[in-house]
Design a protein around this motif. Structure first.
Motif, PDB file in Angstrom:
ATOM      1  N   VAL A  78      36.077   7.069  17.059  1.00  0.00           N
ATOM      2  CA  VAL A  78      37.382   6.446  16.817  1.00  0.00           C
ATOM      3  C   VAL A  78      38.375   6.914  17.878  1.00  0.00           C
ATOM      4  O   VAL A  78      39.093   6.099  18.473  1.00  0.00           O
ATOM      5  N   LEU A  82      40.282   4.518  20.615  1.00  0.00           N
ATOM      6  CA  LEU A  82      41.747   4.484  20.709  1.00  0.00           C
ATOM      7  C   LEU A  82      42.195   4.749  22.143  1.00  0.00           C
ATOM      8  O   LEU A  82      43.104   4.083  22.642  1.00  0.00           O
ATOM      9  N   ALA A  86      42.054   0.455  21.848  1.00  0.00           N
ATOM     10  CA  ALA A  86      42.009  -0.054  20.470  1.00  0.00           C
ATOM     11  C   ALA A  86      43.197   0.505  19.700  1.00  0.00           C
ATOM     12  O   ALA A  86      43.821   1.489  20.118  1.00  0.00           O
ATOM     13  N   THR A  87      43.511  -0.125  18.570  1.00  0.00           N
ATOM     14  CA  THR A  87      44.548   0.390  17.684  1.00  0.00           C
ATOM     15  C   THR A  87      43.963   0.567  16.285  1.00  0.00           C
ATOM     16  O   THR A  87      43.084  -0.183  15.874  1.00  0.00           O
ATOM     17  N   LEU A  88      44.470   1.561  15.577  1.00  0.00           N
ATOM     18  CA  LEU A  88      44.042   1.808  14.204  1.00  0.00           C
ATOM     19  C   LEU A  88      44.817   0.867  13.295  1.00  0.00           C
ATOM     20  O   LEU A  88      46.046   0.894  13.256  1.00  0.00           O
ATOM     21  N   LEU A 103      39.715  -0.837  13.133  1.00  0.00           N
ATOM     22  CA  LEU A 103      40.454  -0.861  14.386  1.00  0.00           C
ATOM     23  C   LEU A 103      40.621  -2.299  14.849  1.00  0.00           C
ATOM     24  O   LEU A 103      40.001  -3.218  14.300  1.00  0.00           O
TER      25      LEU A 103
END
Length: 122
Positions: A78, A82, A86-88, A103
Motif C-alpha cells: 500500500v 501511494l 495512488a490514493t487511499l 485505493l
C-alpha cells in the motif's frame, strides 16, 4: 466453442500515462510500440489495455482489480502504491491484520490491495 478474455480494457483520459502507472504497479512493461500520446497502451503480460476516451470517469467502477502482493506484506505494498501516485479511498484493514485497502489509481479507478499469501498463511 468457448471464449477467453484477451484484455481487460480500461477507459481513461491518457492511456500512456495510466498504463505507465500500472506498469510500475505490476512490474510489467508496456508494449514496446506504446509511446506518449498514443490512444492505447497495453501491458501484455497482465492483459490490461488502456484506451483514451473523451468522457471523464463519472461513477464508481463496476469492475475492479484485487491485488495480492507477492514479495512484501500488504501494508508495505500500500505504501509503495501511494508513492507511485495512488490514493487511499477507504481503509478496511483491521487491527488483527485482516482486511484490505481500497485505493484509486491517478484517474480515480478503484482497486483493492489484499494480504499477501504469506500473511494469509497460504
Amino acid at each position: 466453442m468457448t471464449s477467453k478474455i484477451r484484455h481487460v480494457t480500461i477507459d481513461c483520459a491518457d492511456a500512456y500515462a495510466l498504463g505507465s502507472f500500472w506498469s510500475q504497479v505490476l512490474s510489467q512493461p508496456l508494449h514496446e510500440d506504446d509511446n506518449p500520446g498514443d490512444p492505447m497502451a497495453l501491458i501484455e503480460a497482465a492483459g490490461l489495455l488502456f484506451v483514451t476516451v473523451p468522457e471523464p470517469k463519472t461513477v464508481k467502477n463496476r469492475v475492479h482489480l484485487d491485488l495480492q502482493p507477492q514479495d512484501r506484506p500488504r501494508d508495505e505494498e500500500v505504501e509503495r502504491l501511494l508513492a507511485l501516485g495512488a490514493t487511499l479511498v477507504d481503509d478496511h484493514r483491521k487491527p488483527d491484520g485482516t482486511g484490505w485497502a481500497l485505493l484509486a489509481d491517478p484517474e480515480g479507478n478503484e482497486f483493492c490491495v489484499e494480504r499477501s499469501a504469506a500473511e494469509r498463511g497460504e
